[in-house]
Design an enzyme around this catalytic site. Sequence first.
Site, PDB file in Angstrom:
ATOM      1  N   CYS A  14       0.871  -1.174   0.000  1.00  0.00           N
ATOM      2  CA  CYS A  14       0.000   0.000   0.000  1.00  0.00           C
ATOM      3  C   CYS A  14       0.911   1.228   0.000  1.00  0.00           C
ATOM      4  CB  CYS A  14      -0.988  -0.015   1.163  1.00  0.00           C
ATOM      5  SG  CYS A  14      -0.270   0.190   2.811  1.00  0.00           S
ATOM      6  N   ASN A  17       2.483   1.478   4.259  1.00  0.00           N
ATOM      7  CA  ASN A  17       2.729   0.205   4.939  1.00  0.00           C
ATOM      8  C   ASN A  17       2.387   0.302   6.430  1.00  0.00           C
ATOM      9  OD1 ASN A  17       5.551  -2.004   5.560  1.00  0.00           O
ATOM     10  ND2 ASN A  17       3.487  -2.572   5.016  1.00  0.00           N
ATOM     11  N   ARG A  20      -3.311  -0.837   5.338  1.00  0.00           N
ATOM     12  CA  ARG A  20      -3.837  -1.917   4.504  1.00  0.00           C
ATOM     13  C   ARG A  20      -2.875  -3.078   4.301  1.00  0.00           C
ATOM     14  NH1 ARG A  20      -5.353   1.824  -0.383  1.00  0.00           N
ATOM     15  NH2 ARG A  20      -3.458   2.810   0.406  1.00  0.00           N
ATOM     16  N   SER A  21      -1.644  -2.786   3.887  1.00  0.00           N
ATOM     17  CA  SER A  21      -0.740  -3.909   3.590  1.00  0.00           C
ATOM     18  C   SER A  21      -0.329  -4.680   4.840  1.00  0.00           C
ATOM     19  CB  SER A  21       0.463  -3.460   2.759  1.00  0.00           C
ATOM     20  OG  SER A  21       1.202  -2.452   3.383  1.00  0.00           O
ATOM     21  N   ASP A 131      -8.311   3.200   1.523  1.00  0.00           N
ATOM     22  CA  ASP A 131      -7.417   3.624   2.607  1.00  0.00           C
ATOM     23  C   ASP A 131      -8.261   4.123   3.784  1.00  0.00           C
ATOM     24  OD1 ASP A 131      -5.460   4.627   4.264  1.00  0.00           O
ATOM     25  OD2 ASP A 131      -4.452   5.776   2.692  1.00  0.00           O
TER      26      ASP A 131
END
Length: 170
Positions: A14, A17, A20-21, A131
Amino acid sequence: MVNAPLPVKVLFVCMGNICRSPSAEGVFRHVVQQAGLEAEILIDSAGTHDYHVGGPPDSRSQRHALQRGYDLSALRAWQILEKDFDRFDYIYVMDCENLNNVLRICPERDKHKVGLFLALAPHLGVEEVPDPYYGGVEGFEHVLDLIEAASEALLAKLCQDHGLKPLARS
């Protein structure tokens, strides 16, 4: 990416970091552990920007993930670099803007490794993991809902592509 040697290496990406990731990393790691495949599938996450390098995931991401049984506390943000395309077999990006950022630094020979994470779950009817950073609680919950569905689809894909057999769940 069929026939990559084991362990298969998956990277989620993303922007920073921190939301989402790392959530995708934590959820997918849990799914892989539940399937007994943690020796065959390695998971990490990164950001396209260096805003939060070395920092932990956003406290809201951690809190909502932990409520569902996913511990993100040990994760630390880092930025994807060109050399990382040699390290990973699959690179799943959370949204189109960051997909373009990833493809900009990706060597031509590795572009087949990169795609949108939610492309694995077209039944969700949404292309991007939004996001949640500037939103409220519901945004973090929605992100987890999407990631959980796509993680199940990703596990099924990796099992099919690499002949992996999940352990029977009791």
